[in-house]
Write a protein that holds these residues in place. Structure first.
Motif, PDB file in Angstrom:
ATOM      1  N   VAL A   8       0.747  -1.194   0.185  1.00 13.29           N
ATOM      2  CA  VAL A   8      -0.028  -0.032   0.140  1.00 13.29           C
ATOM      3  C   VAL A   8       0.723   1.313  -0.003  1.00 13.29           C
ATOM      4  CG1 VAL A   8      -1.348   1.390   1.488  1.00 13.29           C
ATOM      5  CG2 VAL A   8      -2.227  -0.990   0.892  1.00 13.29           C
ATOM      6  N   PRO A   9       1.997   1.443   0.985  1.00 15.34           N
ATOM      7  CA  PRO A   9       2.691   2.737   0.895  1.00 15.34           C
ATOM      8  C   PRO A   9       3.303   2.892  -0.371  1.00 15.34           C
ATOM      9  CG  PRO A   9       3.002   1.513   2.855  1.00 15.34           C
ATOM     10  CD  PRO A   9       2.185   0.537   2.011  1.00 15.34           C
ATOM     11  N   ARG A  10       3.402   1.890  -1.164  1.00 12.14           N
ATOM     12  CA  ARG A  10       4.154   1.904  -2.534  1.00 12.14           C
ATOM     13  C   ARG A  10       3.273   2.010  -3.697  1.00 12.14           C
ATOM     14  NH1 ARG A  10       8.708  -2.982  -1.051  1.00 12.14           N
ATOM     15  NH2 ARG A  10       9.075  -2.216   0.786  1.00 12.14           N
ATOM     16  N   GLY A  11       1.908   2.389  -3.355  1.00 10.05           N
ATOM     17  CA  GLY A  11       0.989   2.507  -4.298  1.00 10.05           C
ATOM     18  C   GLY A  11       0.342   1.641  -4.903  1.00 10.05           C
ATOM     19  N   TRP A  12       0.283   0.451  -4.505  1.00 12.15           N
ATOM     20  CA  TRP A  12      -0.210  -0.640  -5.029  1.00 12.15           C
ATOM     21  C   TRP A  12      -1.338  -1.160  -3.811  1.00 12.15           C
ATOM     22  CZ3 TRP A  12       0.551  -2.374 -10.022  1.00 12.15           C
ATOM     23  CH2 TRP A  12       1.393  -1.626 -10.580  1.00 12.15           C
ATOM     24  N   MET A  13      -2.344  -2.047  -4.615  1.00 12.71           N
ATOM     25  CA  MET A  13      -3.309  -2.648  -3.680  1.00 12.71           C
ATOM     26  C   MET A  13      -3.617  -4.146  -4.062  1.00 12.71           C
ATOM     27  SD  MET A  13      -7.224  -2.401  -3.579  1.00 12.71           S
ATOM     28  CE  MET A  13      -8.215  -3.233  -2.438  1.00 12.71           C
ATOM     29  N   LEU A  14      -3.493  -5.091  -3.155  1.00 14.18           N
ATOM     30  CA  LEU A  14      -3.605  -6.392  -3.706  1.00 14.18           C
ATOM     31  C   LEU A  14      -5.516  -6.695  -3.610  1.00 14.18           C
ATOM     32  CD1 LEU A  14      -1.851  -8.910  -4.177  1.00 14.18           C
ATOM     33  CD2 LEU A  14      -1.727  -9.475  -1.651  1.00 14.18           C
TER      34      LEU A  14
ATOM     35  N   LEU B 140     -15.960  -3.975  -4.035  1.00 15.03           N
ATOM     36  CA  LEU B 140     -14.727  -4.341  -4.196  1.00 15.03           C
ATOM     37  C   LEU B 140     -13.734  -4.434  -3.109  1.00 15.03           C
ATOM     38  CD1 LEU B 140     -14.455  -3.491  -7.866  1.00 15.03           C
ATOM     39  CD2 LEU B 140     -13.832  -5.666  -6.978  1.00 15.03           C
ATOM     40  N   LEU B 141     -14.099  -3.375  -2.094  1.00 13.80           N
ATOM     41  CA  LEU B 141     -13.160  -3.292  -0.998  1.00 13.80           C
ATOM     42  C   LEU B 141     -13.903  -4.372   0.027  1.00 13.80           C
ATOM     43  CD1 LEU B 141     -10.733  -1.414  -0.138  1.00 13.80           C
ATOM     44  CD2 LEU B 141     -12.703  -0.134   1.068  1.00 13.80           C
ATOM     45  N   GLY B 142     -15.015  -4.267  -0.015  1.00  8.16           N
ATOM     46  CA  GLY B 142     -15.760  -5.251   0.810  1.00  8.16           C
ATOM     47  C   GLY B 142     -15.356  -7.031   0.496  1.00  8.16           C
ATOM     48  N   ASN B 143     -15.407  -7.092  -0.785  1.00 12.57           N
ATOM     49  CA  ASN B 143     -14.778  -8.361  -1.326  1.00 12.57           C
ATOM     50  C   ASN B 143     -13.718  -8.892  -0.877  1.00 12.57           C
ATOM     51  OD1 ASN B 143     -15.631 -10.789  -2.551  1.00 12.57           O
ATOM     52  ND2 ASN B 143     -16.190  -9.465  -4.480  1.00 12.57           N
ATOM     53  N   THR B 144     -12.736  -7.843  -0.923  1.00 11.97           N
ATOM     54  CA  THR B 144     -10.996  -7.973  -0.631  1.00 11.97           C
ATOM     55  C   THR B 144     -11.212  -8.265   0.842  1.00 11.97           C
ATOM     56  OG1 THR B 144     -10.388  -6.424  -2.508  1.00 11.97           O
ATOM     57  CG2 THR B 144      -9.037  -6.915  -0.513  1.00 11.97           C
ATOM     58  N   GLU B 145     -11.687  -7.634   1.862  1.00 12.35           N
ATOM     59  CA  GLU B 145     -11.734  -7.604   3.420  1.00 12.35           C
ATOM     60  C   GLU B 145     -12.365  -9.202   3.330  1.00 12.35           C
ATOM     61  OE1 GLU B 145     -10.546  -6.510   5.864  1.00 12.35           O
ATOM     62  OE2 GLU B 145     -11.014  -4.819   4.641  1.00 12.35           O
ATOM     63  N   ASP B 146     -13.331  -9.425   2.724  1.00 14.17           N
ATOM     64  CA  ASP B 146     -13.820 -10.839   2.927  1.00 14.17           C
ATOM     65  C   ASP B 146     -12.998 -12.102   2.666  1.00 14.17           C
ATOM     66  OD1 ASP B 146     -16.364 -11.879   3.354  1.00 14.17           O
ATOM     67  OD2 ASP B 146     -16.232 -12.894   1.529  1.00 14.17           O
ATOM     68  N   ALA B 147     -12.021 -11.771   1.894  1.00 17.99           N
ATOM     69  CA  ALA B 147     -11.045 -12.763   1.584  1.00 17.99           C
ATOM     70  C   ALA B 147      -9.952 -12.921   2.828  1.00 17.99           C
ATOM     71  CB  ALA B 147     -10.113 -12.283   0.315  1.00 17.99           C
ATOM     72  N   TYR B 148      -9.889 -12.141   3.574  1.00 20.06           N
ATOM     73  CA  TYR B 148      -9.114 -12.004   4.666  1.00 20.06           C
ATOM     74  C   TYR B 148      -9.937 -12.357   6.130  1.00 20.06           C
ATOM     75  CZ  TYR B 148      -5.579  -9.918   1.897  1.00 20.06           C
ATOM     76  OH  TYR B 148      -4.653  -9.939   0.793  1.00 20.06           O
TER      77      TYR B 148
END
Ligand code: GDD
Ligand code: MN
Length: 826
Positions: A547-553, A717-725
């Protein structure tokens, strides 16, 4: 002084200074006072620097007969924080200290209320540490504890007072063993709670112990603790007395009487019904065994196995009909499958005992009945908790996790065991990974998920994440799993966090030192289960490191057709992997990722080709002739265990007080998850980078297609990513992370910005299908000319993946050069 009008009550709450803020503060520091004229000025001076950066207000709730309000007003004039005071005149001081807290909470403007004493026995820096934990963690109540970590009650005057204090804490825990299992100091006067999660009307104040009241009346509230040292009183006199002690006993008795009704009685009733049915089941089982063994001459163990099927069917029918009529969880078939699975699993354990008893000379029927009785309680617990999820309705406390969370700001951070000198373990990090030139990892544990990124050379001192194996945690077993955060960073020792399960050193424990590199140490059990190390620890760290490098997984699949990126997003187990495989098989294209994709704010995606997890329904998309018969058989079996059913079973287990990560590690050790490199399943090429134009959120349901509004897309998409964790211990781990100077809250804000930028130039559509038909629709929706359209010929040799660096300039990362789509941000 001007009066602040509060409509719903007539009591005057006055502002003591002009520092009123335009927006509501995030936190209200609530200080009850009774005759504290000496200490109030000291307190205000001490609080100001500690809370200056925390967006807080101070609210005194005063029951004084001296001039405490005037003294407070005089000093508040030079306090940088907004200060208010609610005075309760004589005759309106119901509930004493507790009543004061509740009365004050009704005036609090913050989303959190932090309660602390005026006499500086609760050190302001401890209160601030507590406030930071409250604002950053996913908890409802945060308790300052003198009884865990480096916490201590040093400032309690006198041996008697200390004994009374620890005695009353023990007493409370004896009264409420379940509720207080994760709370070490239920008597604490220093604590914070989230105003929207605590229902003030449920509280019935009495005496000093308001925290206990809050905890017991809110069984589902999630608790975290912060260790602190109770200081001596700065000035003035304590108001604790023998009378308070007696009030406390009355309070306990009343709380106990009025606790959530029904829970235990319900369970007892069910146990009784279970017992009667079980008894009849033993009769049926014995009769069946008699038939198979004595009449039909089957060998005893075979007879017992068959008899179990008969009695299982009998028991299931009766239980469905008689015990759980009202509280049905899931489908009947699902429950039936689980019920039979459970009984057959237990049968496996029962047969050796049965053989042993027969060997001792017991009759077959007697021995069989004996083992059945022994199993009875175990069976009840299993099916009551896991198959019928009973008690969910009448017990509120199941939402709560059984893990203790302790933040210890004063504890020295020890040296990781792997780095201690003279240790037999090697320091060498043989496995090195370079994730697209963005993140590097050096590890003692092989990380099969990152195989694609295996690198010849990553300087061990310069990697971003280092993974070692070491002995972590206390030697012996303990009753609860726990996460401890050591937040003090000193002389090059970074802050550190430690997760420990119940099994002592044998279990799945790990620690993370938050320096550079992020240093991860995993216990030997975890080291043998690399999938768990990767999925539950490393990927969680990776998510925030980029994230601090400008990327999102981003949790989504990504394919590339002729230089155009297409992404698929879905809830777990919808059919995303199957769709990816079918698209690749039928339309060619390049594969970038199936589960997680690295994206930036300018719409770029970078491949993240982990091996694919093949779940039961994904099997359909794998064509059998790509695998050997053995592989195929193994895959079908594995995919069941690692399916959604398997996962939700594991999540249900996590609610119980079990060493969940150890169980997970053992399961994966015995039956590794069905993971295959994508080109093992379908002939294809791996693409490295692409520019994404379309994203499809695929869903099951009546067929349909629709554009998704921009805001909604970001949220989904944020919720979906959260869900994966969603899997523990991520929930406890994430809030403790600080990376490149960004704490968890800021990391999340930054991640959201990246996603918002990424989606601003992308067309997002929902695509619903009721027959797994997404792969048939997508090509047409993209416009055929953009797809290769030709499946790869047999024997086609895919080209080598090559890195495409052209957009990797800092300028491109800041985004903004794209044309926003309709409905996008300005
Ligand atoms: N408004 C109001 N009304 N405030 C009160 C009252 C009351 O009736 N009684 C006490 N207070 C205030 C005091 O002015 C002080 O700020 C704070 O509550 C704590 O009172 P102390 O008299 O200093 O209590 P203590 O130090 O003996 O007890 C502390 O430690 C206990 C655990 O050992 C408190 O924090 C208790 O809450 C805690 O349980
Ligand atoms: Mn005190």
């Amino acid at each position: 002084m001007d009066l602040v009008g509060i409509p719903h009550t007539s009591r005057p709450c006055v502002s003591l200074n002009e520092t009123a803020t335009s927006t509501a503060p995030r936190l209200t520091v609530l200080v009850p006072t009774r005759n504290e004229r000496e200490v109030v000025p000291l307190l205000l001076d001490a609080l100001s620097p500690e809370f200056a950066a925390l967006d807080a207000e101070i609210l005194f709730v005063d029951d004084s007969d001296d001039d405490t309000p005037a003294v407070a007003a005089a000093r508040a004039a030079r306090c940088p924080l907004p200060v208010r005071l609610l005075h309760r005149p004589p005759g309106q001081r119901a509930g004493g200290l507790s009543g004061a807290v509740i009365a004050g909470a009704r005036y609090a403007l913050g989303t959190w209320v932090l309660v602390m004493d005026a006499d500086l026995q609760h050190p302001p820096e401890a209160a601030a540490a507590l406030a930071r934990t409250a604002l950053g963690h996913d908890a409802d109540v945060v308790v300052g504890t003198r009884r865990a970590g480096t916490g201590s009650s040093g400032g309690l005057d006198g041996v008697t007072r200390s004994l009374v204090s620890s005695g009353s804490a023990l007493l409370a825990k004896a009264f409420f063993p379940r509720r207080l299992a994760t709370v070490t100091d239920p008597m604490s006067g220093l604590f914070a709670f989230r105003t929207d999660r605590i229902d003030l009307d449920r509280l019935n104040p009495l005496g000093f112990k308001i925290l206990l009241e809050i905890l017991v009346r809110h069984p589902s509230a999630r608790v975290a603790e912060v260790a602190y040292t109770f200081a001596p009183r700065a000035a003035g006199r304590s108001k604790a007395s023998l009378r308070e002690g007696i009030t406390y006993l009355r309070h306990l008795a009343r709380l106990r009487r009025n606790q959530q009704p029904g829970s235990r009685a319900g369970a007892l009733g069910r146990l009784l019904a279970f017992g009667l049915i079980g008894l009849s089941g033993i009769g049926v089982n014995t009769a069946a065994l008699w038939l198979f063994h004595d009449v039909l001459n089957a060998p005893p163990l075979w007879g017992a196995a068959l008899a179990t099927q008969v009695s299982t069917a009998w028991n299931f029918a009766l239980i469905e009909l008689l015990v759980y009529r009202a509280t049905t969880h899931g489908t009947r078939t699902g429950r039936g499958i689980r019920f039979f699975a459970m009984n057959n699993l237990l049968l496996l354990g029962r047969l050796p005992v049965l053989a042993w008893l027969i060997g001792l000379g017991l009759g077959v029927l007697t021995a069989n009945a004996l083992t059945l009785v022994l199993l009875f309680v175990l069976r009840f617990l299993f099916s009551d908790r896991l198959i019928y999820r009973a008690g969910r309705e009448d017990r509120e406390d199941t939402r709560r996790d059984p893990v203790r969370t302790l933040v210890d700001p004063a504890a020295p951070v020890g040296t990781p065991s792997a780095a201690r000198g003279g240790h037999k373990r090697s320091q060498y990090l043989p496995h090195r990974y370079d994730i697209a030139g963005r993140v590097t990892i050096a590890s003692q544990v092989r990380l099969p998920e990152l195989e694609f990124f295996r690198a010849q050379w990553v300087a061990p001192g310069e990697c971003d994440i280092a993974v070692r194996v070491g002995d972590i945690g206390r030697r012996g077993p303990h009753p609860r799993a726990g996460l401890t955060e050591l937040t003090r960073s000193e002389q090059g020792r970074p802050a550190s966090l430690r997760y420990e399960e119940q099994l002592g050193r044998l279990g799945a424990n790990f620690r993370v030192d938050l320096g550079h590199p992020l240093s991860v140490e995993v216990s030997p059990l975890l080291a043998r289960s690399p999938h768990v190390v990767y999925t539950n620890i490393i990927e969680a760290l990776l998510r925030f490191v980029v994230v601090p490098r400008g990327w999102m997984l981003l949790h989504s699949a990504c394919l590339d057709f002729d230089g155009t990126g297409v992404m698929l997003s879905a809830l777990t187990d919808t059919g995303k992997t199957a769709t990816v495989l079918r698209l690749l098989r039928e339309h060619g294209g390049r594969f970038l990722s199936d589960d997680m994709t690295l994206v930036d704010a300018a719409g770029h995606a970078v491949c993240f080709p982990k091996p694919l997890t093949i779940s039961a329904h994904t099997l359909r998309a794998v064509s059998a002739d790509d695998l050997t018969a053995k592989e195929w058989f193994k895959l079908s079996a594995q995919s069941r265990l690692h399916s959604r059913e398997g996962r939700s079973f594991a999540l249900a287990l996590a609610r119980l007080n079990l060493p969940i990560m150890s169980i997970n590690a053992l399961t994966q050790l015995l039956v590794p998850p069905p993971k295959y490199a994508v080109d093992r399943l379908v002939p294809c090429t791996i693409g490295t980078t692409t520019e994404v134009s379309d994203l499809f959120v695929i869903e099951r349901g009546a067929p349909g297609i629709g554009d998704m509004p921009y805001e909604e897309a970001v949220r989904r998409l944020l919720g979906n990513t959260e869900d994966a964790y969603g899997f523990p211990p991520f929930r406890y781990l994430a809030p403790a992370l600080t990376i490149d100077g960004l704490d968890h809250t800021r990391l999340r804000v930054r991640e959201r910005e990246i996603l918002a930028g990424f989606l601003s130039g992308i067309r997002v559509r929902t695509l619903a299908s009721d027959c797994f038909g997404w792969a048939d629709e997508i090509p047409a929706l993209l416009g055929r000319e953009r797809l290769d359209g030709i499946p790869l010929p047999d024997g086609h040799r895919p080209e080598q993946p090559h890195w495409d660096w052209q957009f990797d300039s800092p300028l491109a990362l800041s985004g903004g050069t794209r044309t926003p789509r309709a409905g996008g941000p300005p």
